[in-house]
Design a protein around this motif. Structure first.
Motif, short mmCIF file in Angstrom:
data_model
loop_
_atom_site.label_atom_id
_atom_site.label_comp_id
_atom_site.label_asym_id
_atom_site.label_seq_id
_atom_site.Cartn_x
_atom_site.Cartn_y
_atom_site.Cartn_z
N LEU A 20 -18.93 29.53 25.97
CA LEU A 20 -18.68 30.94 25.65
C LEU A 20 -17.91 31.61 26.78
O LEU A 20 -16.92 32.31 26.55
CB LEU A 20 -20.00 31.67 25.39
CG LEU A 20 -20.71 31.36 24.07
CD1 LEU A 20 -22.08 32.03 24.04
CD2 LEU A 20 -19.87 31.83 22.88
N ASP A 21 -18.38 31.41 28.00
CA ASP A 21 -17.73 32.07 29.14
C ASP A 21 -16.28 31.64 29.29
O ASP A 21 -15.43 32.43 29.72
CB ASP A 21 -18.50 31.76 30.43
CG ASP A 21 -19.86 32.44 30.45
OD1 ASP A 21 -20.06 33.36 29.64
OD2 ASP A 21 -20.71 32.04 31.26
N HIS A 22 -16.00 30.43 28.91
CA HIS A 22 -14.63 29.93 29.03
C HIS A 22 -13.84 30.04 27.73
O HIS A 22 -12.80 29.43 27.58
CB HIS A 22 -14.65 28.49 29.56
CG HIS A 22 -15.12 28.45 30.99
ND1 HIS A 22 -16.45 28.55 31.32
CD2 HIS A 22 -14.43 28.41 32.15
CE1 HIS A 22 -16.57 28.54 32.65
NE2 HIS A 22 -15.36 28.47 33.17
N ARG A 23 -14.39 30.81 26.82
CA ARG A 23 -13.73 31.14 25.56
C ARG A 23 -13.35 29.90 24.77
O ARG A 23 -12.34 29.89 24.07
CB ARG A 23 -12.48 32.02 25.82
CG ARG A 23 -12.67 33.07 26.90
CD ARG A 23 -11.46 33.95 27.07
NE ARG A 23 -11.48 34.99 26.05
CZ ARG A 23 -12.26 36.06 26.11
NH1 ARG A 23 -13.08 36.24 27.13
NH2 ARG A 23 -12.23 36.94 25.18
N GLN A 90 -16.25 36.98 31.47
CA GLN A 90 -17.64 37.14 31.04
C GLN A 90 -18.51 36.01 31.55
O GLN A 90 -18.05 34.90 31.77
CB GLN A 90 -17.70 37.20 29.52
CG GLN A 90 -17.05 36.00 28.85
CD GLN A 90 -16.97 36.12 27.33
OE1 GLN A 90 -17.50 37.05 26.75
NE2 GLN A 90 -16.31 35.17 26.70
N ARG A 91 -19.78 36.36 31.77
CA ARG A 91 -20.78 35.36 32.18
C ARG A 91 -22.04 35.56 31.36
O ARG A 91 -22.52 36.69 31.22
CB ARG A 91 -21.15 35.52 33.66
CG ARG A 91 -20.03 35.31 34.65
CD ARG A 91 -19.63 33.86 34.80
NE ARG A 91 -18.28 33.81 35.36
CZ ARG A 91 -17.54 32.71 35.47
NH1 ARG A 91 -18.00 31.55 35.03
NH2 ARG A 91 -16.34 32.77 35.98
N HIS A 92 -22.52 34.46 30.85
CA HIS A 92 -23.82 34.45 30.19
C HIS A 92 -24.80 33.77 31.15
O HIS A 92 -24.68 32.58 31.39
CB HIS A 92 -23.78 33.64 28.90
CG HIS A 92 -22.93 34.23 27.81
ND1 HIS A 92 -21.56 34.24 27.85
CD2 HIS A 92 -23.28 34.83 26.64
CE1 HIS A 92 -21.10 34.82 26.74
NE2 HIS A 92 -22.12 35.17 26.00
N PHE A 93 -25.69 34.54 31.71
CA PHE A 93 -26.73 33.96 32.56
C PHE A 93 -27.96 33.73 31.68
O PHE A 93 -28.52 34.68 31.13
CB PHE A 93 -27.07 34.90 33.72
CG PHE A 93 -25.89 35.16 34.63
CD1 PHE A 93 -25.59 34.27 35.65
CD2 PHE A 93 -25.08 36.28 34.45
CE1 PHE A 93 -24.50 34.50 36.49
CE2 PHE A 93 -23.99 36.51 35.29
CZ PHE A 93 -23.69 35.63 36.31
N PHE A 166 -19.84 36.99 21.92
CA PHE A 166 -20.96 36.32 21.27
C PHE A 166 -22.05 36.16 22.33
O PHE A 166 -21.76 35.95 23.50
CB PHE A 166 -20.53 34.96 20.72
CG PHE A 166 -19.33 35.07 19.82
CD1 PHE A 166 -19.45 35.63 18.56
CD2 PHE A 166 -18.08 34.62 20.23
CE1 PHE A 166 -18.34 35.77 17.73
CE2 PHE A 166 -16.97 34.75 19.41
CZ PHE A 166 -17.09 35.32 18.16
N LEU A 167 -23.29 36.26 21.90
CA LEU A 167 -24.38 36.26 22.88
C LEU A 167 -25.33 35.09 22.69
O LEU A 167 -25.46 34.60 21.61
CB LEU A 167 -25.16 37.57 22.76
CG LEU A 167 -24.37 38.80 23.19
CD1 LEU A 167 -24.98 40.06 22.63
CD2 LEU A 167 -24.30 38.88 24.71
#
Lengths: 167, 455
Positions: A20-23, A90-93, A166-167
């Motif tokens: 996700l972070d890297h699209r 974006q970053r999803h932690f 997207f989450l």
């Protein structure tokens, strides 16, 4: 709890966050089961006990299927999806990953915490959203798939100008 | 020094510019202008608070804001709608912090004063023991919002005790509201709660975007075209009528093409409901509703609405109609909190309502594919309007924005069946110019420009 399973699922969720972070959205779509239910109910403030969830299931921010997520990804591929042009960083932690009892055999309910942060353009402000996700994961042909995801945001008023992610 | 003061001369200059279809950019970012607006615009106009369906039974309440005033809206035992400043009369504590609920009374967490749904102070903690004659309980009820009005289920409040009645304020908009809100038996209903999020934007920009600007659709929402969801025609949605209404309101009645006929009558509402529309609307209203594909407009200053029809993002070909209301609550010159309500006809079949909701989420909710790009653009306007050049009140940099479209050229269409001044095209700045005129009228009301210094 089986430590191997814990490791396996943790790895899977971290890998998903990376995509996700890297699209790499098309690869991300491959992680979703065809019968996916993906939703994000609204957080509300109510009178009452502190342990009440304060979640409004009747109103959501996302109410998606795999098909509708494919449409969203397709839109991001158009040259005029301005909200993602150029794509915010974006970053999803993902943390506090905990495997709960499996409701059906072969399916695992997995709880995790998320912190989503992004920067748009050269904005000085960082937009963020945090909360909890409850996933149902299952193995299909030896690969993990997300069968359902419910995203519980902590914010009642979102400090994001849109939900293009997207989450 | 004079550059930074809003005086009579400044307002006179604004008037001249607005009359010639120009708007100085500084009004989008100037903190003094913002303060003036809070008092002169938001302190005096009717503000949308809630829809009656959010308060289905006696005892129900919702909490809202009129800019910085917290408002508690209640339904009393007798079914009356009341609204109060949501602040305890004792020490000013924010009385009810919940978004909505149902209860008989509200108790302040500070000292325990209790108020009922009518706003009456019904309990003072240790009252007889701590208060003597210095306190008359009946003088310490919740402070009511000076004026409350309801039209077709839409509850409004006004902080100005001398405000004109809501119905007069809405004026010609009522005729269009009747189409949107009263076409079906039982009217509309709100689903759940309004979605709320914060956008970096000036409230005038967001208001104008809904009320007055179909022209942005062809570019801002081009991705919908590229996805094959919206028509390819670059003139879409310029077809139809832009209607200038009194008191700064406006609406765009958009048609599919130049024929003015809709390929999907009644915005794709189920055929079973059509006889209902025929019963509830006049023949002129019915004709408009049959042929329009979008109604988008606003009630000045900051209530926007759109009646839209779209397929859910499922690849489904059927379209589903919904009515979305917006309040752009100012949080500063460059910030708004968006409140967005999804409403649907109470009488619509349940399955249809569910699909309409999905259509809304996919298009105009904060995750909606149309909404996403709007917010991005609004934020870019705020970003570019804060500097010395954009904010110069003497306009040394020619920092005016262009509202020239159709000025002194496009003539009203006298054959249009609805009230107001209807122009036969929606790519037009007539409603924007009308908003600016009314905005300025309110800013200068009760003040003499000739006297010089305004503030």
């Amino acid at each position: 709890m089986n430590p191997e399973l814990q490791f396996d699922i943790t790895n899977f969720l971290h890998h998903e966050a990376y995509l996700l972070d890297h699209r790499r959205y098309k690869e991300w779509l491959d992680l979703l089961a065809d019968d996916l239910v993906y939703r994000m109910p609204a957080r509300i403030t109510t009178e009452g006990k502190h342990n009440e969830p304060n979640i409004m299931n009747e109103m959501t921010f996302f109410e998606e299927t795999k098909k509708s997520l494919i449409t969203r990804v397709k839109r991001l591929d158009t040259p005029s999806a301005w909200a993602e042009y150029s794509g915010p960083r974006q970053r999803h932690f993902i943390s506090n990953i905990y495997i709960e009892s499996s409701p059906k055999s072969g399916e695992y309910q997995v709880r995790s915490y998320f912190l989503y942060q992004r920067c748009r353009g050269s904005d000085l402000d960082i937009e963020q959203l945090h909360g909890e996700r409850v996933d149902v994961l299952r193995k299909e042909n030896g690969k993990w798939k997300i069968a359902s995801r419910t995203i519980y945001p902590d914010q009642t008023v979102l400090r994001l100008i849109n939900l293009s992610m997207f989450l | 020094m004079s550059k930074n003061i809003i005086n009579g001369k400044t307002l006179q200059m604004l008037r001249e510019k607005i009359e010639s279809g120009l708007l100085p950019q500084w009004v989008l970012s100037d903190p003094d202008m913002y303060e003036l607006e809070l008092e002169k615009i938001f302190g005096r106009t009717w503000q949308f608070l809630a829809h009656e369906s959010e308060l289905p039974e006696p005892g129900c309440f919702v909490t809202r804001w009129i800019v910085n005033d917290p408002v508690l809206v209640t339904k009393t035992k007798s079914g009356e709608i009341k609204a109060f400043l949501n602040s305890c009369t004792h020490r000013g504590t924010h009385l009810c912090a919940a978004d909505y609920g149902k209860q008989k009374s509200f108790t302040c967490p500070y000292h325990g004063w209790t108020f009922n749904l009518e706003g009456k102070l019904i309990g003072v903690a240790l009252g007889d023991k701590v208060y003597g004659e210095e306190m008359k309980k009946e003088e310490w009820d919740l402070r009511p919002i000076p004026k409350i009005g309801v039209y077709q289920g839409m509850i409004f409040g006004n902080l100005d005790p001398d405000a004109m009645p809501l119905e007069d304020y809405l004026g010609n908009m009522k005729w269009y509201f009747d189409i949107l809100l009263a076409r079906s038996d039982g009217g509309m209903e709100v689903k759940g709660v309004p979605q709320r999020w914060v956008v970096q934007a000036n409230w005038k920009v967001t208001s104008e975007n809904f009320e007055a600007d179909p022209y942005h659709v062809q570019m801002t929402h081009r991705s919908a075209k590229e996805l094959g969801i919206a028509p390819k025609d670059p003139f879409f949605p310029g077809y139809g009528h832009q209607v200038v209404l009194e008191n700064g309101h406006g609406i765009n009645v958009i048609t599919a093409d130049a024929t003015g006929r809709s390929p999907f009558p009644f915005q794709g509402m189920p055929e079973s409901m059509w006889p209902m529309f025929e019963r509830n609307l006049t023949s002129e209203q019915l004709e408009l509703m049959r042929n329009a594909i979008v109604f988008v407009g606003g009630v000045f200053p900051n209530l926007g609405f759109i009646s839209f029809s779209a397929p859910p993002l499922e690849g489904e070909t059927n379209i589903y109609n919904y009515l979305n209301f917006r309040v752009w609550r100012p949080l500063g010159p460059d910030k708004v909190e968006v409140w967005s309500w999804f409403t649907i006809d109470k009488a619509a079949p349940e399955e249809y309502k569910e699909k309409s909701y999905l259509s809304y989420l996919g298009t105009f909710g904060p995750s909606g594919i149309l909404e996403q790009d709007d917010a991005e653009i609004w934020a870019r306007i705020a970003q570019a309007s804060g500097g010395l050049m954009a904010r110069d009140k003497e306009l040394s940099y020619n920092n005016v924005l262009n509202y020239l479209m159709g000025l002194d050229r496009v003539e009203p269409d006298e054959t249009f069946p609805g009230p107001g001044v209807a122009y036969p095209i929606c790519f037009l700045d007539a409603v924007s110019r009308n908003m600016h005129k009314y905005w300025l009228e309110l800013l200068i009301k009760d003040h003499s420009i000739a006297e010089g210094v305004y503030r």
